[in-house]
Design an enzyme around this catalytic site. Structure first.
Site, PDB file in Angstrom:
ATOM      1  N   SER A   1       0.833  -1.191   0.000  1.00 25.93           N
ATOM      2  CA  SER A   1       0.000   0.000   0.000  1.00 25.93           C
ATOM      3  C   SER A   1       0.868   1.241   0.000  1.00 25.93           C
ATOM      4  O   SER A   1       2.094   1.182   0.072  1.00 25.93           O
ATOM      5  CB  SER A   1      -0.919   0.008   1.220  1.00 25.93           C
ATOM      6  OG  SER A   1      -0.143   0.123   2.391  1.00 25.93           O
ATOM      7  N   LYS A   2       0.200   2.354  -0.094  1.00 30.60           N
ATOM      8  CA  LYS A   2       0.867   3.633  -0.240  1.00 30.60           C
ATOM      9  C   LYS A   2       1.986   3.871   0.784  1.00 30.60           C
ATOM     10  O   LYS A   2       3.023   4.422   0.472  1.00 30.60           O
ATOM     11  CB  LYS A   2      -0.185   4.732  -0.112  1.00 30.60           C
ATOM     12  CG  LYS A   2       0.345   6.122  -0.397  1.00 30.60           C
ATOM     13  CD  LYS A   2      -0.809   7.102  -0.495  1.00 30.60           C
ATOM     14  CE  LYS A   2      -0.295   8.499  -0.816  1.00 30.60           C
ATOM     15  NZ  LYS A   2      -1.367   9.436  -1.119  1.00 30.60           N
TER      16      LYS A   2
END
Length: 449
Positions: free
Chosen positions: A219-220
């Site tokens: 994820s980010k």
RNA sequence: GACCCCAUGGUCUAGCGGUUAGGACACCACCCUUUCACGGUGGUAGCCAGGGUUCGAGUCCCUGUGGGGUCGCCA
């Protein structure tokens, strides 16, 4: 009909490494098939988007060398675009969506409820052929058994992703939708919408995801998830591109180093793997080292200077020849540019920063007379160049009855502060007699008597 | 919970019914060497499990297990 593919990122302020690979696979397929690669910005969530966020995407793709045939030319949603099927920003396509929704409404394929507009989804399994996954048969989930319809326009009037995505793909003439596998389960919705609009759905190709080294979703926030970390740390884009191409795809001939041209020749959708891949930074670094070692000299220098500047070293205050000479001693020795400041920073500092372990190992009581003697020999040298520096040092070692290494270590630490670095004789030549002798004196002053 | 996808060393992969299961990264040892890196040589390590089909299965089928994804008035 000519192949038309698209990369349709949402401007979130960063470009995910997985998104970059999705863009790469789209680009490769377009080039391989002689088709068009379209870039579309899905900026329907205006509050969160900005021109800067779009620039991040544009710059990332440009850095990788993934040129788009159609799409925005700047981050400005109302700015210039290339291509006949624009606008290429969803924020500029409101009318298109409204017309399409009107059409669905008028044919009773959609209806309003609670202020939102919902699409009448069929109540049965969907079967479709995916170019990578093969035949996919998707049954209804338990929620869909109760109510398969889904919202296409929110009660505040904003169109929803599924709608905008399909309308744009339709109107932009997209023939192949190559996207992350996280969209696989959404595909029946999209196919149903295409059918409602009376056109056949495009071909679908869902590529597997890139996972963290531990297998969790990248994820980010995860380290290394942003393409820009590689840009900022001075990786060679060719290396990043090459590494990405090998995640979920293979040229099948045991080659790792693959020029882009050959990638284009060999790439095809059926060859894409079906399983997720984990991101392995060590291999990327190895590959980056391979590319760094074959970078043209001026390109190498350019990237070095860039990295040093970011680390706070202003190479402009040194003569160009000095900088070139210094960087030449680093060529072929590094895996990433990020290592450069620690490796070659001593060239661009007035004082030597000693690593504690290095000082401890090198600056011993026993080494003091050795270094003292070498200092005298070097001070009396006529020509200060690699050949003489090496000959004199080896000579002196023999004269003192010690191994060459016994002399090399204290000299190296004295001049660089570290036990690792460029070739000793070359670095001595670069820093010059004056600086070298001063640093030897500085070291002698720190050594126990 | 429902639905979908997936499964070869630690990681990326080759393999598409018969192989001593190949390559790369990482790791270990040795060589080269002024350190590191490069390069060279060798090594450790793999077909998720259980059933089938077949003369024969990493390769085909089923089940289980494990991992990932989707079920939003996010994209």
């Amino acid at each position: 009909m000519s192949v038309r593919v698209r990369f349709a990122p949402s401007p979130t302020g960063f470009l995910h490494i997985g998104g970059a690979r999705t863009a790469l696979f789209n680009w490769l397929y377009a080039r391989h098939m002689g088709g068009q690669f379209v870039l579309r910005i899905e900026d329907t969530d205006a509050a969160r988007n900005s021109q800067e966020a779009v620039d991040v995407i544009l710059n990332g793709l440009r850095w990788l060398g993934l040129a788009w045939d159609e799409g925005p030319m700047t981050g400005d949603a109302t700015g210039p675009c290339r291509g006949e099927r624009g606008p290429y920003f969803q924020s500029q396509r409101r009318e298109n969506y409204e017309k399409r929704v009107e059409a669905l409404l008028s044919h009773d394929l959609a209806y309003e409820r609670d202020g939102a507009i919902r699409f009448r989804m069929k109540r049965e399994a969907t079967v479709f052929e995916d170019l990578i996954v093969g035949e996919v048969r998707r049954e209804l989930t338990d929620r869909e058994e109760k109510d398969p319809d889904f919202v296409i326009v929110r009660s505040d009037g904003k169109p929803v992703f599924h709608l905008t995505n399909v309308v744009d793909d339709l109107e932009m003439g997209i023939t192949h939708v190559i996207r992350g596998e996280d969209h696989l389960s959404n595909t029946p919705k999209h196919i149903a919408l295409f059918e409602a609009f009376g056109v056949p759905a495009p071909h679908y190709a869902h590529i597997p995801l890139i996972l963290n080294p531990d297998g969790s979703k990248m994820s980010k926030r995860d380290a290394g998830a942003s393409l820009h970390t590689y840009l900022e740390e001075g990786y060679a884009p060719e290396a990043v591109l090459n590494y990405l191409s090998l995640l979920g795809w293979s040229p099948k001939d045991n080659r790792e180093m693959l020029p882009v041209k050959e990638m284009v020749d060999l790439f095809d959708l059926p060859g894409v793997l079906r399983h997720n891949a984990r991101f392995d930074l060590a291999k990327l670094q190895w590959m980056n080292g391979q590319y760094m070692a074959q970078l043209p000299g001026d390109r190498f220098h350019e990237l070095c200077v860039h990295t040093l500047a970011k680390a706070g070293y202003d190479t402009n205050t040194y003569p160009l020849e000095y900088v070139k000479g210094a960087l030449d001693t680093c060529y072929g020795k590094l895996k990433t540019f990020a290592e450069l400041p620690a490796y070659a920073g001593f060239y661009f500092r007035d004082t030597v920063e000693f690593e504690p372990e290095a000082e401890e190992k090198a600056f011993t009581k026993e080494n003091r007379p050795l270094l003292q003697r070498l200092r005298e020999v070097y001070a009396g040298m006529e020509k200060w160049d690699v050949g003489h520096l090496e000959a004199k040092l080896k000579n002196t070692a023999g004269e003192l009855g010690v191994k060459v290494g016994a002399l090399v270590l204290p000299v190296r630490v004295a001049c660089t502060g570290s036990r690792v670095g460029p070739s000793l004789y070359h670095l001595l030549e670069v820093i010059g007699r004056e600086v070298a002798l001063a640093r030897l004196d500085g070291a002698l002053a720190r050594m126990p008597v």
